[in-house]
Enzyme design. Structure first.
Site, PDB file in Angstrom:
ATOM      1  CG  LEU A 496      10.584  20.123  76.499  1.00 53.20           C
ATOM      2  CD1 LEU A 496      10.973  21.539  76.879  1.00 53.20           C
ATOM      3  CD2 LEU A 496      11.831  19.252  76.388  1.00 53.20           C
ATOM      4  N   GLY A 497       6.948  17.944  78.432  1.00 53.44           N
ATOM      5  CA  GLY A 497       6.126  17.570  79.575  1.00 53.44           C
ATOM      6  C   GLY A 497       4.677  17.922  79.322  1.00 53.44           C
ATOM      7  N   GLY A 502      -2.050  22.047  79.826  1.00 58.38           N
ATOM      8  CA  GLY A 502      -1.486  22.040  78.494  1.00 58.38           C
ATOM      9  C   GLY A 502      -0.198  21.247  78.424  1.00 58.38           C
ATOM     10  CB  VAL A 504       6.080  22.162  78.343  1.00 59.59           C
ATOM     11  CG1 VAL A 504       7.308  23.037  78.137  1.00 59.59           C
ATOM     12  CG2 VAL A 504       5.198  22.743  79.438  1.00 59.59           C
ATOM     13  CE  LYS A 519       1.638  25.925  81.508  1.00 59.91           C
ATOM     14  NZ  LYS A 519       1.736  26.505  82.869  1.00 59.91           N
ATOM     15  CG  ASP A 614       0.455  23.189  92.127  1.00 65.53           C
ATOM     16  OD1 ASP A 614       0.465  22.304  93.014  1.00 65.53           O
ATOM     17  OD2 ASP A 614       0.281  22.949  90.930  1.00 65.53           O
TER      18      ASP A 614
END
Length: 775
Positions: A496-497, A502, A504, A519, A614
């Protein structure tokens, strides 16, 4: 064989019912809120279509043949009300969609194949048929807060209360038909465990595939897969001629069986309810509030020195009407006293439990502990807690339960206070008492330390022996093995990303019924281990609709993985910066408000004050309704109760990092305010904060935005034609105040939210960098 015959019999009944009393809706049909607004059943008693909600319209099923236009099912109940310009279309290609004037389609039903016709049945079931006249979708299979005659709540499904009588959005209570055969009521955002339940049918372990059913004669009962009735909630046998029955979980959290006599044309009558005590539902009064009975009605009260967040809205809870500071002043004198709330019970979310002889000792122990904000005492056991307190209610006659709340005291009034109804204290008395309590507190600290140590040892034993991560925080998370997650993600197949720590992956739990995001942290020995611990400690303790929910974790050897709820629309960056996924102005402003609410929760409403560090569009994920949820807490900082700032190395992402990070100054929650300001400017302009594809004077968004503001050329910032110019100016001013170089000049997130909602005036902001020379 018996179960097969029962299934065939039940299918025959449903099929017969589907064919009886139907009013066919053909492809190409449409509805609008202001003209032809609904499709009625053949009898005219039920209707499917538009009904008014707030200042707009929603789509659902409601009683049309009686004066009370009672809604029994709602489509997309948590989406904002639609405008009067929308159209409900049963398209020629078999889709049931709501279309806005701008051409945006919203699906009302999601059948596995295209429909050929539809019908509003006399049973109250709205159905879609295929070309073979078979039902491919029906409202009965996805109930919201109501069951009608002939309808069932099947295993694993839930009913959710509404926000209010006039707002059918998801409320704060749920009724779940569990896989163990038990029908249980819980508050929302809690796990399915006994400590959160406030009503249960007591049928756990008595059957599989159990359903809650309602018959035509008003019998409400639990039925298993073999056709055996496990329990009758009502005996039935009520009149069936010209009488209608339905069951609903009401706004107050109690589920009731109603009847309505069509001949008498009167109101609905309650013939059964799950509880007669309206204070039974947990969470009715929100955080820091507790429920008391006034005659037969529930009434909510706030803790001492607390006030309602929203007057008249119980579920909003209560907040302090004083500012919480360090528990001791510079001269060492106490800044707080304890106030008692007798005869009340609360959720046990204690961080320390002491065996103490008297309630006075319990009060003193909390007063001396700067981490203790409240304490509950019963039968010689004192439990120290942090705020907020949840699920409070007064239990008359139960004098053994008492809560002590720490509230502020000023030096000028210290001699005037009469805590808990005792005599006035002189300064000398307080000094003597303080010395005594200090000695006592030392003893209690030793006892507490021993108790905490034992609790932590037990917690460590529950996790993998190969790791050293502290998972002893008070969170209700599921522990997964690495092999579990490999199966859930099909061998980590669908990515997914990817981020700095790391990757996902997409996965499923509950036998494929729920999609999750897994994740996997890859830098395990250094940053990955730190991020794993931080996310567990931070997001594992948070509960807010605008924060991504952490469901579980894996701490298996060197493997560190986190399991989150799945956000089907990806990140805000994926939507905001792509012209083909354009967000309308009102959507962008609503997204900004929701992000602000999430950050406000982290700053002021959490157990520990949290600086996210963030905030950026890539870390704001969008659910299926495009509601934003803040994610990625791996860089977050937790502040201690008496801490307002922290020194740390630069964290976050270039372009969103507050200036104080680069100047080696202490970092406060105002760093998140700066990052939010940048995101707000990006939401206004639908572009990235730094983009060198623009002319040089426009490349840095914050500088260009202020120059347009100063030159009164706000039209250059937006491409939308329907933007309210006054609102645009207001929102832009909020963003410019947030990105000021001097942290103390930036507003708090509470002030930001008030400004976004238009409830406070906004002065003209200075240039974002005009105070740089004074720092």
């Amino acid at each position: 064989m018996a179960s097969l015959l029962f299934f065939i019999f039940l299918t025959a009944i449903i099929t017969t019912e589907a064919q009886r009393g139907e009013s066919i809706v053909n492809l190409g049909s449409s509805l609008t809120p202001t003209s032809k607004s609904s499709w009625q059943s053949q009898s005219g008693f039920y209707a499917f279509g538009f009904y008014q909600q707030a200042n707009g319209y929603a789509v659902g099923v409601f009683f049309a043949g009686i004066p009370e236009k009672t809604v029994v099912w709602t489509a997309n109940r948590d989406k904002p009300p639609a405008l009067a310009s929308v159209t409900l279309n049963f398209t020629s290609d078999g889709r049931l969609i709501m279309q806005s004037a701008q051409g945006i389609d919203t699906a009302i039903a999601d059948p596995p194949e295209r429909a050929a016709s539809a019908s509003m049945l006399d049973s109250g079931n709205f159905v879609l048929y295929n070309s073979d006249k078979k039902i491919i979708w029906q409202s009965f299979e996805s109930p919201t807060n109501t069951l009608l005659q002939g309808q069932r709540l099947t295993v694993g499904n839930e009913l959710f209360s509404s926000v209010s009588v006039s707002d059918q959005s998801t409320g704060i209570f749920r009724l779940k038909m569990q896989t163990d055969g038990n029908l249980v009521q819980y508050p929302v955002q809690t796990t399915d465990v006994a400590e959160y339940a406030y009503w249960a049918s007591g049928t756990d372990g008595k059957g599989s595939n159990v359903s809650l059913c309602l018959d035509d004669d008003g019998r409400l009962y639990l039925l298993n897969s073999t056709g055996t009735i496990l329990k009758n909630l009502t005996q039935g046998g009520y009149p069936t001629k010209d009488v209608v029955y339905f069951m609903r979980i009401d706004v107050d959290g109690i589920f009731r069986l109603f009847s309505h006599n069509l001949d008498k044309n009167g109101n609905f009558s309650v013939i059964w309810s799950s509880s007669n005590n309206k204070c039974d539902p947990k969470g009715l009064c929100g955080l820091n509030g507790f429920c008391t009975m006034n005659d037969q009605d529930a009434n909510c009260l706030c803790l001492p020195d607390f006030a309602s967040v929203i007057e008249g809205n119980w579920s909003s809870g209560c907040e302090r009407n004083f500012t919480a500071e360090s528990c001791k002043s510079k001269d060492g004198s106490m800044k707080y006293i304890m106030k008692a709330v007798p005869n009340t019970v609360w959720e046990d979310d204690s961080f320390s439990s002491l065996t103490i002889l008297t309630k006075d000792d319990c009060e003193a122990a909390c007063l001396k502990d700067c981490n203790c904000e409240a304490a509950t005492y019963r039968d010689g056991v004192c439990r120290k807690q942090k705020l907020p307190l949840r699920f409070g209610r007064r239990v008359l006659g139960d004098v053994n339960n008492i809560a002590f709340i720490k509230v502020a005291i000023s030096t000028s009034t210290i001699n005037k206070i009469e805590p808990l109804g005792r005599e006035k204290y002189s300064r000398k008395d307080i000094m003597i008492l303080g010395i005594s309590l200090s000695a006592f507190g030392l003893i209690m600290s030793v006892i507490s330390a021993i108790a905490i140590y034992k609790n932590r040892v037990r917690a460590y034993r529950r996790v993998s022996n190969s790791g050293n991560v502290d998972l002893s925080m008070d969170v209700s998370l599921r522990s997964f093995t690495y092999s579990d997650l490999e199966k859930m993600t099909n061998g980590f197949k669908e990515e997914l990303g990817r981020g700095s720590f790391g990757t996902v992956y997409k996965g499923t739990i509950w036998n494929g019924q729920k999609i999750v995001a897994v994740k996997r942290l890859e830098k395990v020995l250094t940053e990955g281990e730190r991020e794993f611990q931080t996310e567990m400690k931070v997001i594992g303790r948070t509960h807010h609709k605008n924060l991504v929910r952490l469901l579980g974790y894996c701490h298996d050897g060197e493997n560190r993985l986190l399991v989150y709820e799945y956000m089907s629309n990806g990140s805000l960056a994926n939507i905001l910066f792509k012209p083909e996924k354009k967000l309308f102005w009102d959507e962008r402003i609503e997204i900004a408000r929701n992000i602000a609410k999430g950050i406000l929760y982290l700053h002021e409403e959490c157990e520990s004050q949290i600086i996210h560090c963030d905030i950026k569009p890539q870390n704001i994920l969008m659910d299926e309704y495009r509601c934003p949820k803040i994610s990625d807490f791996g860089l977050a900082k937790l502040l201690k109760p008496d801490q307002t700032n922290t020194f740390t190395g630069i964290r976050g992402t270039k372009g969103y990092v507050a200036p104080e990070w680069h100047r080696n100054q202490p970092v406060t929650i105002k760093a998140d305010v700066y990052s939010f300001g940048i995101v707000l400017l990006e939401l206004i302009c639908c572009r990235k904060n730094v983009d060198w594809s623009f002319p040089e004077e426009e490349a840095i968004l914050e500088e260009w935005a202020y120059s347009c503001f100063e030159a009164l050329e706000l039209d250059k910032l937006v491409s939308d034609q329907d933007v309210d110019k006054r609102q645009l100016e207001r929102i832009l001013k909020v963003g410019l105040w947030c990105i000021l170089d001097e942290p103390s000049l930036r507003p708090s997130m509470k002030k930001v939210l008030l400004m976004l909602e238009g409830t406070v005036d906004i002065p003209i902001p200075p240039s974002p960098t005009s105070f740089l020379s004074t720092v």
